[in-house]
Design an enzyme around this catalytic site. Sequence first.
Site, short mmCIF file in Angstrom:
data_model
loop_
_atom_site.label_atom_id
_atom_site.label_comp_id
_atom_site.label_asym_id
_atom_site.label_seq_id
_atom_site.Cartn_x
_atom_site.Cartn_y
_atom_site.Cartn_z
N GLU A 182 0.78 -1.23 0.00
CA GLU A 182 -0.03 -0.01 -0.06
C GLU A 182 0.78 1.16 0.00
O GLU A 182 0.51 2.24 -0.43
CB GLU A 182 -0.96 0.03 1.23
CG GLU A 182 -1.93 -1.11 1.22
CD GLU A 182 -3.08 -0.90 0.26
OE1 GLU A 182 -2.96 0.15 -0.46
OE2 GLU A 182 -4.03 -1.72 0.01
N ASP A 320 -5.27 -9.19 -7.45
CA ASP A 320 -5.47 -8.62 -8.78
C ASP A 320 -4.12 -7.82 -9.42
O ASP A 320 -4.07 -7.88 -10.68
CB ASP A 320 -6.33 -7.61 -8.29
CG ASP A 320 -6.20 -6.56 -7.28
OD1 ASP A 320 -5.64 -6.88 -6.24
OD2 ASP A 320 -6.56 -5.44 -7.30
N GLU A 436 -20.12 -4.46 -3.57
CA GLU A 436 -18.56 -4.93 -3.49
C GLU A 436 -18.68 -6.43 -3.83
O GLU A 436 -17.63 -6.73 -4.56
CB GLU A 436 -18.41 -4.84 -1.86
CG GLU A 436 -16.85 -5.20 -1.57
CD GLU A 436 -15.89 -4.41 -1.85
OE1 GLU A 436 -14.69 -4.31 -1.58
OE2 GLU A 436 -16.25 -3.08 -2.79
N GLU A 503 -12.63 0.60 -9.94
CA GLU A 503 -12.20 -0.39 -10.79
C GLU A 503 -13.23 -0.42 -12.08
O GLU A 503 -12.86 -0.72 -13.20
CB GLU A 503 -12.23 -1.63 -10.18
CG GLU A 503 -10.96 -1.94 -9.39
CD GLU A 503 -11.31 -1.24 -7.85
OE1 GLU A 503 -10.42 -1.24 -7.33
OE2 GLU A 503 -12.50 -1.20 -7.71
N THR A 591 -1.59 0.59 -10.14
CA THR A 591 -2.97 0.18 -9.63
C THR A 591 -3.66 1.08 -8.69
O THR A 591 -4.65 0.86 -8.37
CB THR A 591 -2.66 -1.26 -8.79
OG1 THR A 591 -3.91 -2.02 -8.76
CG2 THR A 591 -2.11 -1.02 -7.31
#
EC number: 3.2.1.-
Length: 601
Positions: A182, A320, A436, A503, A591
């Site tokens: 992160e 992902d 979600e 996304e 990302t």
Amino acid sequence: MISRRRNACTWAALLACVTLSLYLLGFDHLSLAWPGRQIPTKANWRDPEADSYFWKALPTLYPPASIRPLPTSGPVSFPPIQATGLKESAEARSLREKHRRAVKSIFTRCWASYREHAWLADELTPNSGASRNTFGGWAATLVDSLDTLWIMEMREEFEEAVAAAITIDFTKTDSNEVNVFETTIRYLGGFLGAFDVSQDYRLLRKAVEIGEMLYKAFDTPNRMPITRWDIHAAMRNDRSKQIAGSGTLIAEIGSLSMEFTRLSILTGDPKWFDAVQAITDLMAAQQMSTELPGLWPLVADAQKQIFNGGTAFTLGAMADSVYEYLPKMSALLGGQLDVYQTMYERAAATAMKHNLFRPMLPDNDDILIAGQAHTKNGGRDIELEAQGQHLVCFFGGLMVVGGKMFNRQQDVDAATKLVEGCIWAYKSMPHGIMPETFNAHPCPSQHSCAWDESLWKREVARKAGEKDVESLTEAQLNQIVKDKHVPKGFTAIPDARYILRPEAIESVFVLYRATGREDLLESAWDMFSAIERVTSTEFASSAVWDVSKPGEVPQQSDSMESFWLGETLKYFYLIFSDPSLISLDEFVFNTEAHPLRRLVP
């Protein structure tokens, strides 16, 4: 391209021509964006005190035996991703620009509230108007928003934000543990993306600071990183016990490559590239020996360097970005390393066969959803878990990028159906917002699937926990469907939240840039309008708890993660902007939606 027309450099355009000529000659540090602000040149961007910076000066206990250099073969020419030769009517342009202004208005309101109520904190709490720290207390929202501010031409706000960002001290944090992944995608990616769009070298200096910190997470006996890192022990120089984890999420160890590599390219120091390329080498060597060859299991053993043990294979949460970074690394490096294209093509082929499914729908829409695969009996049996995730909507955009770059039309075709699947999930929900997670009933194949309403109701009841669904009456089945708030086509909604995720609009944006389809602009506006309708607060925008209940306003959760400003609103803004703004043939997004410049011939 330099104009070859005679007298192109008139006196009125002399300054612009000189600037362009210097750029083409390699003086790409020059910037006229801020008259009076001195921007360091490429030759002297490094801070004179850089070598004494805490994280740089901290001794390395396990230095690499050697450091591989960056590739020097030169970038290759990939086919373009973006469509060309598109025409737009004056009316369509006017509407698109109106929608772009609406997106910017929401961003501006959210940014103003962050500035007033949460400045230099990680996040604004959008209902209470307070702040919280969730990512080290290093101003995550501010750093994530830097390139968005530049892209939206908010230059004064950008300048103020940069002045604040360069004061962040990466030797001080109240967090006991740092999530290296992160921190990499938000902070390192944030500084690099902002630098690549603005050429403000203060941002590159800051990227080097956090790069030096993150590099110390690789200071282990086998040079594999600690992904959940005791930063305070590292600061005490107590790293003798630093050992890579035996249970590491594949995304957290396999998705550091873009940011580390771009930092090496910009600084000329290959150590960051070398660090992440060692991970890539291991993953490439083991990719075809997993129980689902082509994909990696959800969890890796970094301590033993095992990337092929496990039975759960997903394209979604916790995995992902591993797949996302494969074609994007090819783009970033200009195709100089074949390994990323090979890894992508292997993964795409397996995913299309075992993870993508066509859901049974009342209108028989030809769409795809990306689910999860589970292996049994040593990989001899493969079971599909037909669950969709908002997070995995990224995969459609990814396959557009990979399909276009590598001339794989089958990938572009599948990508189109995946994007349509995410649009369907938005349109089918009562508030126009995808949840979600959700479940659907998979068709026997991806080619045809007749709607069976009775079967659908029984599947809803089965997902609701009913044991003997065949004995239930029609009235009982109808009541279960009503109680569970399940629209036709869905069989369950395990997580009905919307947390301001990007996304879906990300992939709609990428497909639009690749095709120019005007209906995608309409879908994007419908998505934006629905999101704004349920998430708007007195101060900004908030995640909501449940988007599945018709006739009931979703309760807001007082949460606005940094990706709302760093990703979601950026993609909404870009889809309504001229396609030349952050062209996909010049930039590649990490990302966290930070645009990094591609190496091109």
